[in-house]
Design an enzyme around this catalytic site. Sequence first.
Site, PDB file in Angstrom:
ATOM      1  N   GLU A 217       0.852  -1.192   0.000  1.00  0.00           N
ATOM      2  CA  GLU A 217       0.000   0.000   0.000  1.00  0.00           C
ATOM      3  C   GLU A 217       0.884   1.236   0.000  1.00  0.00           C
ATOM      4  O   GLU A 217       1.953   1.224   0.619  1.00  0.00           O
ATOM      5  CB  GLU A 217      -0.854   0.026   1.260  1.00  0.00           C
ATOM      6  N   HIS A 241      -6.096 -11.232   5.632  1.00  0.00           N
ATOM      7  CA  HIS A 241      -6.026 -11.196   4.171  1.00  0.00           C
ATOM      8  C   HIS A 241      -4.927 -12.096   3.597  1.00  0.00           C
ATOM      9  O   HIS A 241      -5.150 -12.860   2.672  1.00  0.00           O
ATOM     10  CB  HIS A 241      -5.765  -9.766   3.670  1.00  0.00           C
ATOM     11  N   LYS A 339       2.779  -0.496   4.682  1.00  0.00           N
ATOM     12  CA  LYS A 339       2.244   0.824   4.330  1.00  0.00           C
ATOM     13  C   LYS A 339       3.391   1.687   3.830  1.00  0.00           C
ATOM     14  O   LYS A 339       4.546   1.461   4.179  1.00  0.00           O
ATOM     15  CB  LYS A 339       1.638   1.492   5.554  1.00  0.00           C
TER      16      LYS A 339
HETATM   17  C1  BG6 Z   1      -7.913  -3.447   5.813  1.00  0.00           C
HETATM   18  C2  BG6 Z   1      -6.803  -2.958   6.704  1.00  0.00           C
HETATM   19  O1  BG6 Z   1      -8.407  -4.672   6.267  1.00  0.00           O
HETATM   20  O2  BG6 Z   1      -7.414  -3.597   4.478  1.00  0.00           O
HETATM   21  C3  BG6 Z   1      -6.233  -1.641   6.187  1.00  0.00           C
HETATM   22  O3  BG6 Z   1      -7.308  -2.766   8.017  1.00  0.00           O
HETATM   23  C4  BG6 Z   1      -5.831  -1.781   4.728  1.00  0.00           C
HETATM   24  O4  BG6 Z   1      -5.132  -1.234   6.966  1.00  0.00           O
HETATM   25  C5  BG6 Z   1      -6.943  -2.403   3.888  1.00  0.00           C
HETATM   26  O5  BG6 Z   1      -5.519  -0.481   4.241  1.00  0.00           O
HETATM   27  C6  BG6 Z   1      -6.466  -2.724   2.489  1.00  0.00           C
HETATM   28  O6  BG6 Z   1      -7.554  -3.129   1.707  1.00  0.00           O
HETATM   29  P1  BG6 Z   1      -7.553  -2.925   0.120  1.00  0.00           P
HETATM   30  O7  BG6 Z   1      -8.851  -3.507  -0.327  1.00  0.00           O
HETATM   31  O8  BG6 Z   1      -7.441  -1.446  -0.118  1.00  0.00           O
HETATM   32  O9  BG6 Z   1      -6.368  -3.664  -0.402  1.00  0.00           O
END
Ligand code: BG6
Length: 488
Positions: A217, A241, A339
Amino acid sequence: MAQFVPVETFDLVIFGGTGDLAQRKLLPSLFHRDSDGQFPEGSRIIAASRGELSRDEFVDLVRKALETYLKAEELTDDVWQRFAARLDYVTLDITTPDGWQTLAGMLAPHEDRIRAFYLATIPSLFGETARQLSEYGMVNDRARIVLEKPVGSDRHSAHEINDAVGQYFDERQIYRIDHYLGKETVQNLSALRFANSLLEPLWNRTHIDHVQITVAEHIGTGNRAQFYDRTGALRDMVQNHMLQLLCLVAMEAPLSMHHDDIRNEKIKVLKALRPITPDSVKRTTARGQYAAGAIGGEAVPGYADELGDKSDRETFVALRADIDNWRWNGTPFYLRTGKRLPQKSSEIVIQFRSVAHSIFGDAAGGLEANRLIIRLQPNEGMMLTMVTKEPGPGGFQLRSLPLNLSFSEAFQLRYPDAYERLLMEVLRGNPALFMHRDEVDAAWAWIDGIIDAWSDAAMPVQPYVAGTWGPTASAVLLDRDDRAWYQE
Ligand code: BG6
């Protein structure tokens, strides 16, 4: 073309309905589904929150959220009128008796409808919400409860939450969200593996050297810094995830797409994960925290500045997961997430082994082992590298070239947000894309081991400059095994 099958008439109650998740994800997703005609007349969306808002004020708030999170052409007037008419609001404090009777009164005339309670609140309120719902007579056979992640912060607290909610709702009525499971490309992993005869015979330790799973991210923790500081990348991203992605890549073929069959296979993978111990933790994991840097040419602050305090919480984690079973023994899975990395991108790299013997000689060059890259987001698609002969009369030159499949070009469709799919599955009563409590438990068991090992081994958090791919320890993790992270 995708079919939009209407759901049954429903009442959906969103606790935390004025919060960030509801405004940014849930309400825009519901609007899209309404726009595609999936909601029968009379279906209602009721937000419950502590704020003293009138219904009209809530409707205004939703309008603003949709203006922010939808494209202008998506927010058409006729759908907005229909959608706004479904909205209602109740001021309610979960921990006190305030508002519960009002909510019960709103639902009472429609006992026969599907009733979904979406808990977009902090997990410590899940048990109490379930209790109050039961006390005020709102839990019937058609009711279901949706728990946002995280379910707990370790195995023990997850148990407590699951037990507390489980007193009032059967397991079949509980939907634990991992929104990655609602992403099209994540669902597509099952199609890729089990609808193509080509890959499955190669999908094992004999042919695959290793697997890399990256969820990167570019955003920082921003206004979530306080929450994040209690959580960190391991709990926030890996426990759910990333382990779900690992399971979908590593599991055996389930008997069918039935949720019980899939869950059983995923749990077997989680149980086969080799525990990370104080002895192995420094070799198999890396922790990092971003310092000030720049992303896309823009200067960004470090984590401690965002938090307003010093902290040793990790915003980056990389680790080597070994799956001790017949299919994967000797084929590591490397996971990394963080991040403030250079870009937002999630992908899975399946690195095949090299050919057994080269007949071409060194001068031919380019004898790279095949690699399958599954791009989960953005630029959803797949790429398989193949070695070919470079055309031309000179010597015999080899070159690795990609076979590239772009889903957006192939399907020419808008990729729906994961929450659109997940909300529809809740209303349809299909638990396949949600986590069973046993999965949550098995995932925490492995993650708790890492957290304990970090603490026993006093595992340091290495700084990395925002806009880079994490601390050097992450590169060293693979280098130690004579491998490197795939970089386009
Ligand atoms: C969330 C986390 O579950 O998933 C966040 O708590 C993260 O920190 C997010 O930014 C990322 O999701 P995606 O769908 O943007 O990849």
